[in-house]
Design a protein around this motif. Structure first.
Motif, PDB file in Angstrom:
ATOM      1  N   VAL A   6      48.862  45.656  45.151  1.00  0.00           N
ATOM      2  CA  VAL A   6      48.770  44.851  43.936  1.00  0.00           C
ATOM      3  C   VAL A   6      47.341  44.979  43.402  1.00  0.00           C
ATOM      4  O   VAL A   6      46.385  44.690  44.124  1.00  0.00           O
ATOM      5  N   ALA A   7      47.200  45.416  42.158  1.00  0.00           N
ATOM      6  CA  ALA A   7      45.887  45.544  41.529  1.00  0.00           C
ATOM      7  C   ALA A   7      45.559  44.262  40.784  1.00  0.00           C
ATOM      8  O   ALA A   7      46.402  43.726  40.059  1.00  0.00           O
ATOM      9  N   ALA A   8      44.335  43.782  40.972  1.00  0.00           N
ATOM     10  CA  ALA A   8      43.912  42.551  40.299  1.00  0.00           C
ATOM     11  C   ALA A   8      42.543  42.762  39.666  1.00  0.00           C
ATOM     12  O   ALA A   8      41.564  43.032  40.374  1.00  0.00           O
ATOM     13  N   SER A   9      42.471  42.642  38.368  1.00  0.00           N
ATOM     14  CA  SER A   9      41.205  42.714  37.650  1.00  0.00           C
ATOM     15  C   SER A   9      40.603  41.312  37.634  1.00  0.00           C
ATOM     16  O   SER A   9      41.155  40.399  37.024  1.00  0.00           O
ATOM     17  N   ALA A  19      48.154  38.333  38.659  1.00  0.00           N
ATOM     18  CA  ALA A  19      48.091  39.034  39.944  1.00  0.00           C
ATOM     19  C   ALA A  19      48.691  38.180  41.063  1.00  0.00           C
ATOM     20  O   ALA A  19      49.365  38.701  41.953  1.00  0.00           O
ATOM     21  N   GLY A  77      37.590  51.246  37.313  1.00  0.00           N
ATOM     22  CA  GLY A  77      38.818  50.669  37.846  1.00  0.00           C
ATOM     23  C   GLY A  77      39.792  51.716  38.347  1.00  0.00           C
ATOM     24  O   GLY A  77      40.408  51.548  39.406  1.00  0.00           O
ATOM     25  N   LEU A  81      40.910  51.903  42.130  1.00  0.00           N
ATOM     26  CA  LEU A  81      42.332  51.727  42.422  1.00  0.00           C
ATOM     27  C   LEU A  81      42.886  52.922  43.196  1.00  0.00           C
ATOM     28  O   LEU A  81      43.683  52.761  44.121  1.00  0.00           O
ATOM     29  N   TRP A  85      44.582  52.704  46.845  1.00  0.00           N
ATOM     30  CA  TRP A  85      45.917  53.260  47.082  1.00  0.00           C
ATOM     31  C   TRP A  85      45.912  54.178  48.296  1.00  0.00           C
ATOM     32  O   TRP A  85      46.807  54.123  49.136  1.00  0.00           O
ATOM     33  N   VAL A  93      52.881  50.461  43.546  1.00  0.00           N
ATOM     34  CA  VAL A  93      51.657  49.877  43.020  1.00  0.00           C
ATOM     35  C   VAL A  93      52.030  48.971  41.851  1.00  0.00           C
ATOM     36  O   VAL A  93      52.705  49.407  40.920  1.00  0.00           O
ATOM     37  N   CYS A  95      50.561  46.507  38.830  1.00  0.00           N
ATOM     38  CA  CYS A  95      49.345  46.205  38.043  1.00  0.00           C
ATOM     39  C   CYS A  95      49.641  45.140  37.025  1.00  0.00           C
ATOM     40  O   CYS A  95      50.678  45.079  36.464  1.00  0.00           O
TER      41      CYS A  95
END
Length: 95
Positions: A6-9, A19, A77, A81, A85, A93, A95
């Motif tokens: 899980v990508a979290a900005s 997220a 980013g 990322l 990964w 994945v 996002c």
């Protein structure tokens, strides 16, 4: 086994609600397949969010707190990322 990333900005040291929502769904899917969930927390203040992600179901939280996120968040980013990964070995994945 389904491992999920899980990508979290992250901005201002706060785990983003979107997220956290993705993390909840990822946790359910991973549990159903005996997989793991990794969060890639990306942003200058990302280190402050690790506990929140763990409390919501992350097995592992990877952070990238490069100062260059402020100047070129898209480019940095993508690089961060991709590294997350590779570490997570995730087949999905989010996002």
């Amino acid at each position: 086994m389904t491992d999920i990333l899980v990508a979290a900005s992250v901005h201002d040291g706060v785990a983003p609600a979107a997220a956290l929502d993705l993390l909840g769904g990822a946790r359910k899917l991973a549990d159903a397949s005996h997989g793991k969930v990794t969060v890639a927390a990306l942003g200058v203040s990302a280190a402050a969010t690790g506990q929140a992600f763990v409390e919501r179901g992350a097995d592992l939280v990877l952070t990238s707190t490069e100062a260059s996120f402020d100047a070129a968040p898209g480019e940095v980013g993508v690089i961060a990322l991709e590294a997350a990964w590779k570490i997570s070995n995730a087949s999905i994945v989010l996002c």
